[in-house]
Design an enzyme around this catalytic site. Structure first.
Site, short mmCIF file in Angstrom:
data_model
loop_
_atom_site.label_atom_id
_atom_site.label_comp_id
_atom_site.label_asym_id
_atom_site.label_seq_id
_atom_site.Cartn_x
_atom_site.Cartn_y
_atom_site.Cartn_z
N LYS A 52 -14.47 -21.09 20.61
CA LYS A 52 -14.04 -21.61 19.31
C LYS A 52 -15.13 -21.46 18.26
CE LYS A 52 -10.77 -24.44 21.76
NZ LYS A 52 -10.26 -25.74 22.25
N GLN A 96 -12.47 -31.45 22.31
CA GLN A 96 -12.10 -30.64 23.49
C GLN A 96 -11.58 -31.54 24.61
OE1 GLN A 96 -12.14 -27.20 23.69
NE2 GLN A 96 -11.06 -27.58 25.60
N ASP A 119 -5.49 -29.40 16.16
CA ASP A 119 -4.79 -29.19 17.44
C ASP A 119 -3.32 -29.61 17.34
OD1 ASP A 119 -6.27 -27.96 19.45
OD2 ASP A 119 -7.31 -29.81 20.04
#
Ligand code: BQF
Length: 284
Positions: A52, A96, A119
């Protein structure tokens, strides 16, 4: 014999588009920043976070890594999220997953400002997805839709079967296919006659978490087979949920692992971060 849907190539197209738009924003003095939070020492999570950060660099975003020790308390993590919510340099917040077991993932997700939730896991964004008036789409399902689009596959009226019902992949995947007028079936561990249900699918999406779960008897001749799995074999090699070699002849299209859906997930995260920056600056 299947045509291979190349996630590396398609993700490169998405990232090129994001980069071009990011450059336009920069010319207006707008910098784009993604905060990437990792807790503990899960080696797979470390790889994903590095992917990322690398993608941010490639498209011209700033990335801010917060690597916290395994012992971090939920209160400490919530405090960091609050700080990032208030930080003007941070357009997107990526925590994460999975988090260590002593931290309630939902409590953390709920604390992220929905406008920075790149997300798209916050209940407010999940609700938007259900209704169809979303700004952010969950990265992996969005990546699959983009692969289908760039391959010229229209799911309208087709039989689409999703194996797996997670909040991160299976459920939103089904919803995005439904928005594109597919007839959608979600299968899971309690599904009866799984192989038979799957073998009726024009488009089969596997998000199970088991290597070689999808075998040729489960797919229709010429079907589009999308492999969302990310498993590791005993020899350390990455593989998906589909027995790729065995299904290759029978499928019409197939996505490889690695180099399939994985790179798309990262590209769509970049797209969501760009969207967050545009929304904040009232740019269409
Ligand atoms: C590739 C993920 C399971 C659980 C949590 C490129 C990634 C993977 C593979 C990647 C994933 C999987 C990510 C490839 C992010 C996808 O070349 O095939 C990129 O970084 N992913 C994650 O952040 O959390 C996960 C899978």
């Amino acid at each position: 014999m299947a045509k291979i849907i190349d996630g590396k190539e398609i993700s490169a197209n998405v990232k090129a588009q994001v980069k071009a738009e990011a450059e336009q924003l920069k010319a207006q003095g707008i910098e784009i920043g993604l905060a990437v939070v990792i807790v503990g020492n899960n080696p797979a999570s470390r790889v994903y976070v590095n992917n990322k950060k690398k993608a941010c660099e490639a498209v011209g975003f700033d990335s801010y890594e917060y690597a916290l020790p395994e012992e971090t308390t939920q209160a400490e993590l919530l405090e960091l999220v609050e700080k990032l919510n208030a930080d003007d340099k941070v357009n997107g917040i990526l925590v994460q997953l999975p988090l260590p077991k002593h931290i309630d993932e939902n409590a953390i997700i709920n604390a992220i400002l929905p406008s920075k939730d790149v997300d798209a896991f916050h209940p407010e964004n999940v609700g938007h997805i259900m209704i169809g008036d979303f700004s952010f789409l969950p990265c992996t399902p969005a990546g699959v839709m983009e692969m289908l689009k760039q391959t010229g596959i229209d799911v309208g009226g087709k039989n689409c079967v999703v194996i797996g019902r997670s909040n991160i992949v299976g459920k939103p995947m089904a919803m995005l296919l439904l928005h594109k007028n597919a007839t959608v079936t979600i299968c899971h561990s309690h599904t009866k006659n799984l192989a038979e249900v799957c073998s009726k699918a024009d488009v089969l999406v596997a998000a199970v978490g088991k290597a070689d779960f999808v075998t040729p008897d489960m797919i229709k001749e010429g079907a589009v087979v999308i492999d969302v799995g990310m498993n590791r074999r005993e020899n350390g090699k990455l593989c998906g949920d589909v027995d790729y070699d065995a299904c290759f002849e029978k499928a019409g299209y197939i996505t490889p692992v690695p180099g399939g859906v994985g790179p798309m997930t990262i590209a769509m995260l970049m797209k969501n971060t760009l969207t967050a920056a545009k929304l904040k600056n009232n740019i269409k």
